[in-house]
Scaffold this motif. Structure first.
Motif, PDB file in Angstrom:
ATOM      1  N   ASN A 280       4.996   8.487 -43.135  1.00  0.00           N
ATOM      2  CA  ASN A 280       5.158   7.100 -42.694  1.00  0.00           C
ATOM      3  C   ASN A 280       3.843   6.450 -42.266  1.00  0.00           C
ATOM      4  O   ASN A 280       3.819   5.265 -41.943  1.00  0.00           O
ATOM      5  CB  ASN A 280       6.154   7.032 -41.534  1.00  0.00           C
ATOM      6  CG  ASN A 280       7.562   7.403 -41.967  1.00  0.00           C
ATOM      7  OD1 ASN A 280       7.953   7.148 -43.097  1.00  0.00           O
ATOM      8  ND2 ASN A 280       8.311   8.044 -41.076  1.00  0.00           N
ATOM      9  N   LYS A 281       2.770   7.230 -42.245  1.00  0.00           N
ATOM     10  CA  LYS A 281       1.499   6.705 -41.765  1.00  0.00           C
ATOM     11  C   LYS A 281       0.941   5.659 -42.712  1.00  0.00           C
ATOM     12  O   LYS A 281       0.950   5.831 -43.930  1.00  0.00           O
ATOM     13  CB  LYS A 281       0.484   7.841 -41.595  1.00  0.00           C
ATOM     14  CG  LYS A 281      -0.837   7.377 -40.990  1.00  0.00           C
ATOM     15  CD  LYS A 281      -1.753   8.547 -40.699  1.00  0.00           C
ATOM     16  CE  LYS A 281      -3.042   8.075 -40.031  1.00  0.00           C
ATOM     17  NZ  LYS A 281      -3.932   9.207 -39.701  1.00  0.00           N
ATOM     18  N   VAL A 282       0.468   4.569 -42.166  1.00  0.00           N
ATOM     19  CA  VAL A 282      -0.160   3.498 -42.929  1.00  0.00           C
ATOM     20  C   VAL A 282      -1.595   3.354 -42.442  1.00  0.00           C
ATOM     21  O   VAL A 282      -1.846   3.219 -41.238  1.00  0.00           O
ATOM     22  CB  VAL A 282       0.604   2.170 -42.771  1.00  0.00           C
ATOM     23  CG1 VAL A 282      -0.123   1.057 -43.512  1.00  0.00           C
ATOM     24  CG2 VAL A 282       2.035   2.308 -43.258  1.00  0.00           C
ATOM     25  N   TYR A 283      -2.542   3.388 -43.376  1.00  0.00           N
ATOM     26  CA  TYR A 283      -3.956   3.283 -43.021  1.00  0.00           C
ATOM     27  C   TYR A 283      -4.377   1.813 -43.029  1.00  0.00           C
ATOM     28  O   TYR A 283      -3.927   1.028 -43.882  1.00  0.00           O
ATOM     29  CB  TYR A 283      -4.800   4.080 -44.005  1.00  0.00           C
ATOM     30  CG  TYR A 283      -4.431   5.539 -44.072  1.00  0.00           C
ATOM     31  CD1 TYR A 283      -4.978   6.459 -43.192  1.00  0.00           C
ATOM     32  CD2 TYR A 283      -3.505   6.003 -45.011  1.00  0.00           C
ATOM     33  CE1 TYR A 283      -4.636   7.801 -43.245  1.00  0.00           C
ATOM     34  CE2 TYR A 283      -3.153   7.339 -45.075  1.00  0.00           C
ATOM     35  CZ  TYR A 283      -3.721   8.235 -44.196  1.00  0.00           C
ATOM     36  OH  TYR A 283      -3.378   9.565 -44.241  1.00  0.00           O
TER      37      TYR A 283
ATOM     38  N   TYR B 138      -0.468   3.131 -52.883  1.00  0.00           N
ATOM     39  CA  TYR B 138       0.940   3.447 -52.657  1.00  0.00           C
ATOM     40  C   TYR B 138       1.157   4.933 -52.905  1.00  0.00           C
ATOM     41  O   TYR B 138       0.487   5.535 -53.746  1.00  0.00           O
ATOM     42  CB  TYR B 138       1.847   2.659 -53.621  1.00  0.00           C
ATOM     43  CG  TYR B 138       1.806   1.164 -53.440  1.00  0.00           C
ATOM     44  CD1 TYR B 138       2.781   0.502 -52.695  1.00  0.00           C
ATOM     45  CD2 TYR B 138       0.809   0.392 -54.042  1.00  0.00           C
ATOM     46  CE1 TYR B 138       2.761  -0.874 -52.539  1.00  0.00           C
ATOM     47  CE2 TYR B 138       0.769  -0.987 -53.884  1.00  0.00           C
ATOM     48  CZ  TYR B 138       1.748  -1.611 -53.134  1.00  0.00           C
ATOM     49  OH  TYR B 138       1.712  -2.976 -52.985  1.00  0.00           O
TER      50      TYR B 138
ATOM     51  N   LYS C  38       5.894   3.533 -51.182  1.00  0.00           N
ATOM     52  CA  LYS C  38       5.501   3.052 -49.861  1.00  0.00           C
ATOM     53  C   LYS C  38       4.013   2.738 -49.836  1.00  0.00           C
ATOM     54  O   LYS C  38       3.189   3.548 -50.267  1.00  0.00           O
ATOM     55  CB  LYS C  38       5.814   4.098 -48.793  1.00  0.00           C
ATOM     56  CG  LYS C  38       5.443   3.677 -47.373  1.00  0.00           C
ATOM     57  CD  LYS C  38       5.816   4.745 -46.367  1.00  0.00           C
ATOM     58  CE  LYS C  38       5.398   4.340 -44.959  1.00  0.00           C
ATOM     59  NZ  LYS C  38       6.015   3.076 -44.520  1.00  0.00           N
ATOM     60  N   MET C  39       3.644   1.555 -49.330  1.00  0.00           N
ATOM     61  CA  MET C  39       2.241   1.191 -49.228  1.00  0.00           C
ATOM     62  C   MET C  39       1.566   2.032 -48.141  1.00  0.00           C
ATOM     63  O   MET C  39       2.032   2.099 -47.005  1.00  0.00           O
ATOM     64  CB  MET C  39       2.065  -0.297 -48.899  1.00  0.00           C
ATOM     65  CG  MET C  39       0.597  -0.715 -48.817  1.00  0.00           C
ATOM     66  SD  MET C  39       0.357  -2.414 -48.252  1.00  0.00           S
ATOM     67  CE  MET C  39       0.964  -3.314 -49.671  1.00  0.00           C
ATOM     68  N   LYS C  40       0.460   2.671 -48.504  1.00  0.00           N
ATOM     69  CA  LYS C  40      -0.276   3.505 -47.563  1.00  0.00           C
ATOM     70  C   LYS C  40      -1.550   2.834 -47.069  1.00  0.00           C
ATOM     71  O   LYS C  40      -2.044   3.164 -45.988  1.00  0.00           O
ATOM     72  CB  LYS C  40      -0.633   4.847 -48.223  1.00  0.00           C
ATOM     73  CG  LYS C  40       0.562   5.622 -48.740  1.00  0.00           C
ATOM     74  CD  LYS C  40       1.479   6.054 -47.619  1.00  0.00           C
ATOM     75  CE  LYS C  40       0.865   7.122 -46.753  1.00  0.00           C
ATOM     76  NZ  LYS C  40       1.766   7.576 -45.683  1.00  0.00           N
ATOM     77  N   TYR C  41      -2.093   1.912 -47.880  1.00  0.00           N
ATOM     78  CA  TYR C  41      -3.345   1.262 -47.466  1.00  0.00           C
ATOM     79  C   TYR C  41      -3.486  -0.075 -48.168  1.00  0.00           C
ATOM     80  O   TYR C  41      -3.179  -0.221 -49.352  1.00  0.00           O
ATOM     81  CB  TYR C  41      -4.546   2.150 -47.796  1.00  0.00           C
ATOM     82  CG  TYR C  41      -5.882   1.492 -47.504  1.00  0.00           C
ATOM     83  CD1 TYR C  41      -6.352   1.380 -46.198  1.00  0.00           C
ATOM     84  CD2 TYR C  41      -6.661   0.979 -48.533  1.00  0.00           C
ATOM     85  CE1 TYR C  41      -7.577   0.782 -45.925  1.00  0.00           C
ATOM     86  CE2 TYR C  41      -7.883   0.368 -48.271  1.00  0.00           C
ATOM     87  CZ  TYR C  41      -8.332   0.276 -46.968  1.00  0.00           C
ATOM     88  OH  TYR C  41      -9.538  -0.336 -46.706  1.00  0.00           O
ATOM     89  N   GLN C  42      -3.977  -1.051 -47.425  1.00  0.00           N
ATOM     90  CA  GLN C  42      -4.361  -2.347 -47.977  1.00  0.00           C
ATOM     91  C   GLN C  42      -5.602  -2.795 -47.218  1.00  0.00           C
ATOM     92  O   GLN C  42      -5.575  -2.910 -45.992  1.00  0.00           O
ATOM     93  CB  GLN C  42      -3.245  -3.383 -47.831  1.00  0.00           C
ATOM     94  CG  GLN C  42      -3.634  -4.751 -48.392  1.00  0.00           C
ATOM     95  CD  GLN C  42      -2.487  -5.745 -48.299  1.00  0.00           C
ATOM     96  OE1 GLN C  42      -1.496  -5.511 -47.601  1.00  0.00           O
ATOM     97  NE2 GLN C  42      -2.609  -6.867 -48.980  1.00  0.00           N
TER      98      GLN C  42
ATOM     99  N   SER D 172      -5.860  10.079 -48.493  1.00  0.00           N
ATOM    100  CA  SER D 172      -6.678   9.431 -47.470  1.00  0.00           C
ATOM    101  C   SER D 172      -8.187   9.557 -47.690  1.00  0.00           C
ATOM    102  O   SER D 172      -8.963   8.946 -46.965  1.00  0.00           O
ATOM    103  CB  SER D 172      -6.335  10.006 -46.088  1.00  0.00           C
ATOM    104  OG  SER D 172      -6.653  11.375 -46.028  1.00  0.00           O
TER     105      SER D 172
END
Length: 412
Positions: free
Chosen positions: A69-72, A370, A375-379, A396
């Motif tokens: 669930n982590k989002v950077y 994604y 699921k989006m992980k980074y933007q 990551s």
């Protein structure tokens, strides 16, 4: 007296025997007590181990859920190397190395900027084709193709007619579409020696004109997309040619072919030795077969395809997302022709990468990442202009190439 002594002795022996049996019973009781204590100890130890394992499983599950669930939201440059490139050059990721080419030459460096090899040449408009660790560089309308891999130069192919298109296999076999005034020929060359070992010719009145060509990674199969006009309508054909021992039993090595009325097929590509996909203006097709490819699936397309991206395991078709709030969407298919993901996004894109860790969409200054669940992980926005993005071993950590540096970044 002797008898009395013997009697007393017998009593003594009898008494001693009883004492011995009593001691044996006492020992048995002690042994049972000890066994019970050992059994309880083993149970306690087992329960303790199970409790530790259960706790570790809970922690691992929690860590996984947290990671999933982590989002950077940012990134840090953890390693940087200076890099000098020629002006107007272009760079690509060649299996974990940086391949750069321009009108004047090409070179390959590692991800710390150290040159592995370089080659000079002169071309007006160089084009590249890759397969695994192998790359071929040629010039439209030219007569020379350079073949190399991540270790160094493999060889050079000299053609007798102008080059219209070409492709390369992982082992350095080059298939080149050559043109003269009346006949279009496709020649196969040994990339090491530069010698031609097979060819077949096409005419507009028969198969049509070849607009796309690709070769399997082992160099044994060639797929060609042809186009021609029949009764005022466009008709496309996809032909497969086998240059192994099996193909010698067929006329001109032609082992299978398919006709698609009112279609234009500008892309045909081997994903694996036995899997091929093709994209037309109104459908996408998958074929499978190591010796004689057969149609695996065919899906009609009602929208205009904006771009096509692919790797060994996936094909992505980009469409305008007219029915939704976002500008684009990419539909991703596996080697069976099955749609495995669909992602909608707004960012203008330069390239879309499919990696084991996730799906990467980027341009010169922005990036979207994604995971494979969508699921989006980074933007985020890059601080410098990005020439090339090289995915890392996990979602990551990656490598980005700017105009003057190669940076390893850690998402945060």
């Amino acid at each position: 007296m002797a008898e009395i002594k013997d009697f007393n002795r017998n009593q003594y022996l009898l008494k001693g025997g009883k004492e011995k049996k009593g001691k044996e019973k006492e020992n048995d009781s002690d042994k049972k007590t000890m066994d019970n204590m050992l059994a309880r100890h083993r149970q306690v130890k087992l329960y303790s181990v199970l409790a530790v394992l259960a706790l570790a499983a809970v922690v691992a599950a929690g860590s996984y859920i947290n990671w999933k669930n982590k989002v950077y939201i940012d990134y840090e440059v953890i390693q940087q190397s200076e890099w000098v490139r020629a002006s107007e050059s272009k760079s690509i990721n060649l299996k974990g190395t940086l391949f750069t080419y321009s009108n004047d030459g090409m070179n390959c460096t590692d991800l710390r900027g150290k040159t592995i090899w370089n080659q000079t040449y002169e071309m007006q408009n160089p084009e590249i084709r890759t397969c695994g660790r192998t790359v071929a560089v040629g010039d439209y309308n030219g007569r020379r193709i350079y073949v190399a891999n991540t270790q160094g130069m493999i060889g050079t192919v000299e053609t007798t007619m102008p080059i219209r298109d070409f492709c390369v296999s992982a082992n350095g076999v080059v298939a080149a579409v050559l043109d003269d005034s009346t006949v279009t020929s496709i020649y196969l060359y040994n990339g090491v020696t530069g010698e031609s070992f097979a060819d077949f010719k096409t005419r507009m009145s028969n198969s049509g004109y070849p607009i796309a060509v690709d070769i399997s990674s082992d160099g044994s199969l060639v797929a060609v997309s042809y186009i021609k006009v029949e009764k005022g309508k466009m008709v496309s054909n996809i032909g497969f040619y086998n240059f192994s021992a099996v193909g010698q039993n067929y006329t001109d090595n032609f082992v299978s072919g398919y006709v698609y009325p009112e279609a234009v097929i500008p892309i045909v590509h081997f994903m694996e030795n036995d899997t091929v996909f093709a994209v037309a203006d109104n459908r996408q097709m998958f074929f499978r077969g190591r010796q004689k490819p057969e149609s695996l699936s065919e899906t009609m397309i009602s929208e205009e395809v904006q771009s096509v991206f692919y790797d060994e395991n996936h094909v992505g078709l980009v469409f305008y997302n007219t029915a939704a709030e976002t500008t684009y969407r990419v539909e991703i298919y596996d080697t069976n022709g099955k749609k495995v993901n669909e992602i909608a996004f707004d960012m203008e894109y330069k390239e879309i990468l499919f990696d084991a860790a996730g799906i990467i969409i980027y341009n010169d200054s922005e990036c979207l990442i994604y995971d494979w669940s969508g699921k989006m992980k980074y933007q985020g926005i890059f601080e410098e202009r990005i020439m090339c993005f090289i995915p890392g071993k996990n979602i990551s950590r990656h490598t980005i190439v700017t105009e003057d540096a190669i940076q390893t970044i850690q998402l945060q």
